[in-house]
Each structure stands twice: as C-alpha cells, then as structure tokens.
Design a protein around this motif. Structure first.
Motif, PDB file in Angstrom:
ATOM      1  N   VAL A  12      23.371  98.938 -71.125  1.00 15.46           N
ATOM      2  CA  VAL A  12      23.507  97.695 -70.350  1.00 15.46           C
ATOM      3  C   VAL A  12      22.757  97.815 -69.028  1.00 15.46           C
ATOM      4  N   ALA A  13      22.893  99.015 -68.352  1.00 10.02           N
ATOM      5  CA  ALA A  13      22.239  99.219 -67.058  1.00 10.02           C
ATOM      6  C   ALA A  13      20.718  99.171 -67.205  1.00 10.02           C
ATOM      7  N   ILE A  14      20.224  99.828 -68.256  1.00  8.96           N
ATOM      8  CA  ILE A  14      18.764  99.848 -68.486  1.00  8.96           C
ATOM      9  C   ILE A  14      18.262  98.435 -68.730  1.00  8.96           C
ATOM     10  N   SER A  15      19.027  97.730 -69.484  1.00 10.54           N
ATOM     11  CA  SER A  15      18.628  96.359 -69.793  1.00 10.54           C
ATOM     12  C   SER A  15      18.565  95.506 -68.535  1.00 10.54           C
ATOM     13  N   ALA A  16      19.598  95.660 -67.644  1.00  8.00           N
ATOM     14  CA  ALA A  16      19.627  94.876 -66.396  1.00  8.00           C
ATOM     15  C   ALA A  16      18.459  95.264 -65.497  1.00  8.00           C
ATOM     16  N   PHE A  17      18.185  96.609 -65.437  1.00  8.53           N
ATOM     17  CA  PHE A  17      17.095  97.089 -64.580  1.00  8.53           C
ATOM     18  C   PHE A  17      15.758  96.538 -65.056  1.00  8.53           C
ATOM     19  N   SER A  18      15.510  96.627 -66.325  1.00  8.34           N
ATOM     20  CA  SER A  18      14.227  96.130 -66.845  1.00  8.34           C
ATOM     21  C   SER A  18      14.099  94.623 -66.643  1.00  8.34           C
ATOM     22  N   GLN A  19      15.237  93.954 -66.674  1.00  9.55           N
ATOM     23  CA  GLN A  19      15.193  92.497 -66.442  1.00  9.55           C
ATOM     24  C   GLN A  19      14.798  92.211 -64.978  1.00  9.55           C
ATOM     25  N   ARG A  20      15.372  93.041 -64.073  1.00 13.14           N
ATOM     26  CA  ARG A  20      15.038  92.842 -62.641  1.00 13.14           C
ATOM     27  C   ARG A  20      13.560  93.104 -62.405  1.00 13.14           C
ATOM     28  N   ILE A  21      13.035  94.185 -63.026  1.00 15.44           N
ATOM     29  CA  ILE A  21      11.601  94.512 -62.865  1.00 15.44           C
ATOM     30  C   ILE A  21      10.744  93.358 -63.368  1.00 15.44           C
ATOM     31  N   GLU A  22      11.139  92.840 -64.471  1.00 13.28           N
ATOM     32  CA  GLU A  22      10.373  91.746 -65.065  1.00 13.28           C
ATOM     33  C   GLU A  22      10.346  90.526 -64.133  1.00 13.28           C
ATOM     34  N   THR A  23      11.492  90.248 -63.529  1.00 19.69           N
ATOM     35  CA  THR A  23      11.593  89.109 -62.602  1.00 19.69           C
ATOM     36  C   THR A  23      10.678  89.326 -61.391  1.00 19.69           C
ATOM     37  N   ARG A  24      10.728  90.576 -60.875  1.00 17.19           N
ATOM     38  CA  ARG A  24       9.913  90.894 -59.685  1.00 17.19           C
ATOM     39  C   ARG A  24       8.424  90.760 -60.004  1.00 17.19           C
ATOM     40  N   ARG A  25       8.066  91.280 -61.172  1.00 21.56           N
ATOM     41  CA  ARG A  25       6.654  91.221 -61.585  1.00 21.56           C
ATOM     42  C   ARG A  25       6.184  89.771 -61.711  1.00 21.56           C
ATOM     43  N   ALA A  26       7.007  88.953 -62.230  1.00 26.80           N
ATOM     44  CA  ALA A  26       6.642  87.541 -62.374  1.00 26.80           C
ATOM     45  C   ALA A  26       6.433  86.894 -61.007  1.00 26.80           C
ATOM     46  N   ALA A  27       7.310  87.263 -60.015  1.00 26.81           N
ATOM     47  CA  ALA A  27       7.185  86.693 -58.660  1.00 26.81           C
ATOM     48  C   ALA A  27       5.867  87.153 -58.025  1.00 26.81           C
ATOM     49  N   ASP A  28       5.561  88.461 -58.187  1.00 20.32           N
ATOM     50  CA  ASP A  28       4.297  88.988 -57.630  1.00 20.32           C
ATOM     51  C   ASP A  28       3.096  88.270 -58.233  1.00 20.32           C
ATOM     52  N   ASN A  29       3.150  88.096 -59.508  1.00 18.97           N
ATOM     53  CA  ASN A  29       2.039  87.404 -60.187  1.00 18.97           C
ATOM     54  C   ASN A  29       1.823  86.003 -59.620  1.00 18.97           C
ATOM     55  N   ARG A  30       2.953  85.327 -59.387  1.00 18.02           N
ATOM     56  CA  ARG A  30       2.845  83.965 -58.837  1.00 18.02           C
ATOM     57  C   ARG A  30       2.141  83.988 -57.467  1.00 18.02           C
ATOM     58  N   VAL A  31       2.494  84.988 -56.594  1.00 17.52           N
ATOM     59  CA  VAL A  31       1.887  85.091 -55.245  1.00 17.52           C
ATOM     60  C   VAL A  31       0.395  85.359 -55.366  1.00 17.52           C
ATOM     61  N   ILE A  32       0.062  86.331 -56.243  1.00 15.35           N
ATOM     62  CA  ILE A  32      -1.357  86.695 -56.412  1.00 15.35           C
ATOM     63  C   ILE A  32      -2.172  85.489 -56.871  1.00 15.35           C
TER      64      ILE A  32
END
Lengths: 209, 197
Positions: B123-143
């Motif tokens: 469950v923890a790994i799943s939540a962590f990977s979800q957070r990373i994915e969210t962050r990556r999407a936000a960075d992409n939007r800024v770029i």
C-alpha cells in the motif's frame, strides 16, 4: 352429488374446502398426466399438478358459473405448462439432445440383441423414444396431440380449451402427426398394419369430458 | 388427382368425421397410394404413443414401524457417542493439547503478520509511486508553459525584425533612386545634347 360446475361455484362463493377436495380428487390424475406429458418429467409434472390446483383456488373468483369447469381447469394447467416450458426451454433442449444421442447409441445394440429380449425393457426403450419424440415437437403441437390422444379430448373441445378455431386444431394436429412420423418412423421397428382398409383409431371412452 | 387438404384427415383418423366425409376420404385412400402411405404413417405413430406410460402417483400411507426402528437406532448411536465423549473428556491433558496447538498457532500468527506487513508495504509503495506520478505531471505542466512562453516571445521578435528589415529595404531603395537621379542630372549638365541636323 354435485356436478363439477356446481362444486366450483360452492368453492367460488363459500370457499368450500370439502368441495374443493372433491374436485382435486376427481381431477388430479388427468391434470397430472397432462403436466407429465407436456414436460416429459414425472416430478415436474407432479409439481405442476400441485401448482394447478393452487392456482385454481387462487382464481376461484374468476370462474364464471356458466363456463365449463373442465375447460377452466385444463386452461390453467396448460398455461402453467407453457410457462414452465418457456422457462426451461434451453435446459430441456440440452437434455433431449443428450438423451437422444444416448438412445441413438443404444438402439442398434438393442436391435442386434433381439434373440431373447426382455419385453419390458424393449417397451420401456420404445416409451423413452416416444417421450423424446414428443418433447421435440413445439409446445403447440404437443398440446393438441396430448389432449386428443392421451386425454381423449374431442377436437372441438381442444379448440375450446386452447381458445382457437377448430380448423387451427386440425392443422396443428396434422403438422404434429407429420413431424412425429418423421421422427419416429426411422427409429422404430415397423408396426404390422394391414394396408387396407386404413385402421381407424377407436375413440376411447370419454372419461373426463 | 386432387388430394384432400392435410387437416381434413385429422377428424377422419380420430373417428370424428361425418358419414359422407368419411366415405369420400375412404374412397380417396383406396385410389391414392401417396395419401394412404402418409395416413398409415400417422396411424403407426399414434399407435406407438401408447408405449410411453405415465405411472399413477402412488399414495402409499406412511408406515411408522420403520421410522420407530430408525429413531431407536439413532438414539442408541447418540447415547454411545455421548458416553464415549464423556469418558474420554476426563482423561484429556490440557498441557499436551497446548503444546500441540502452540506451534501451529505461532506459525499461523507469523504467517498472518508477514501477510499484513507485505500488504502494508504494498500500500505504501503504491501511495508513494502515485505521489511521484502526480509531481511529475505538475513539473511537465510547468515546463510546457515555459516553453510555450519562449516560443511566443521568439515569434514576436522575428516579426519585429522582419518589420525593421522591410523599413530598411524601403529606405535603401529610396536612397538609391535619389542617387540615380542625381547622376542623371549631373551627366546632363556636363555633356550638352548634340545639335540636330
């Protein structure tokens, strides 16, 4: 002793349980036979017979005193049979195909082992073939055949029960007999019939109508 | 030969035709082998229908004697079982049972704990990977936004440069034209036009 119509009127107006029991005792065998012949299953036929009388009691207020009791009862039973057959159509087709293929596999052996056959076993086998053949007929054709042959109901009465013209009963019966012959003739050993004159089926003694 | 309609045979074979009709059909049968064969086949089928017999429903009264026998037998068996249980129960050693059960229960508990830990980690790994994915999407939007802005600026600059170059070209063209006129005038004043004969 009251007629069926008078007894049913008693049931209708006074919920007379004694009269109802008398009607059940009088009619349970013909209704059971009909249900068994229509479904091809003794146990299901037994259940349908029970359901028929339950339904009869439920619908007692619908009975018109001027109407013939037997027609009213046959109609209830047949409608229950139709409902049952509709519900179990797919399962029934599967079972018929299965038992047919079994019968086909078994038939040549039975014919080959004719020296010293057990007469009852042969009769039972033929009965099973007939049962399967009847089950292969569409419900509307089976109904006219069962009512006329097994219940000895006149063609006009069948028309009344099924609420169709007598001509339609005749055409359904002709189709039923043609289909039945196509199924049975290749499977059963020939029955010795004199070619001339055409034997008439002696009408059975009318017992239920 | 005109054959009767098929349904006309039905009352005939069941004996429900009137006399005249019956006589006519009988006569036809004597003359027509085709109809005779068909009606005989129907007759054979009908005669075979009787081979399927439906047995009458039996209404055998309940016989209570076997029921009583079976009930007595069941009672005896129950009594024996109860007696055996009672005598064995007194000799049971609780410590042996605990020793026997303890190891099994421990193993089961350890397995349950392992399963739970694995489930929590998953469950923890799943939540962590979800957070990373969210962050990556936000960075992409800024770029993407920055790149878009740079591209817009570049287009604006190009358009301004083109405009300046056009102006320069027009000015240069006008200057050249003026110089050319000056040269023509100068040439005219230096060499007078020849006299016509």
């Amino acid at each position: 002793m009251r007629t069926d119509e008078e007894a049913m009127c008693q049931v209708r107006t006074h919920d007379d349980h004694h009269e109802f029991e008398r009607l059940v005792a009088r009619w349970e065998q013909p209704i059971r036979r009909l249900c068994v012949r229509m479904t091809g299953d003794i146990h299901r036929g037994e259940d349908l017979k029970q359901e028929t009388f339950v339904r009869l009691f439920e619908k007692r207020k619908d009975y018109q005193p001027s109407a013939k009791f037997s027609t009213f009862l046959w109609r209830i039973a047949l409608n229950l049979c139709y409902d049952e057959l509709r519900q179990q159509n797919r399962r029934r087709e599967f079972l018929v195909a299965e038992s047919e293929s079994q019968a086909e596999r078994a038939a040549p052996e039975a014919v080959a082992e004719t020296p010293g056959p057990d007469a009852r076993a042969v009769a039972a086998e033929e009965g099973e073939l007939v049962r399967n053949a009847l089950l292969r007929l569409p419900d509307i054709y089976r109904a006219v055949l069962v009512l006329r042959h097994y219940e000895d109901m006149k063609l006009a009465k069948i028309a009344e029960v099924l609420e169709i013209p007598e001509g339609t009963v005749n055409s359904r019966m002709a189709e039923a007999l043609a289909r039945l012959s196509r199924i049975l003739e290749p499977r059963l050993k020939p029955v010795a019939l004199k070619p001339q004159p055409i034997p008439m089926i002696a009408p059975k003694e009318s017992c239920v109508l | 030969m005109k054959h009767p309609e098929r349904e006309e045979w039905v009352p005939f074979i069941f004996g429900e035709s009137d006399n005249e009709r019956r006589q006519n059909l009988k006569l036809h049968l004597e003359q027509c082998a085709e109809c005779r064969e068909e009606i005989q086949s129907w007759q054979r089928s009908l005669s075979r229908l009787d081979s399927w017999r439906v047995p009458r429903a039996s209404k055998a009264p309940l016989n209570f004697v076997p029921l009583v026998k079976w009930a007595a037998a069941a009672g005896v068996v129950l009594l024996i079982g109860f007696g055996l249980g009672w005598t064995i129960a007194g000799r049971v050693d609780a410590r042996n049972i605990r020793v026997a059960v303890e190891g099994e229960m421990r193993a089961e508990l350890a397995q349950i704990a392992r399963d739970e830990a694995a489930k929590t980690a998953s469950v923890a790994i799943s939540a962590f990977s979800q957070r990373i994915e969210t962050r990556r999407a936000a960075d992409n939007r800024v770029i993407f936004a920055v790149l878009e802005r740079i591209e817009t600026q570049h287009t604006t600059d190009c358009l301004a440069l083109k405009k300046d170059l056009d102006t320069l070209a027009l000015n240069a063209d006008a200057g050249l034209r003026y110089a050319e006129e000056q040269f023509v005038q100068l040439a005219d004043s230096t060499h007078p036009a020849p006299v016509q004969p």
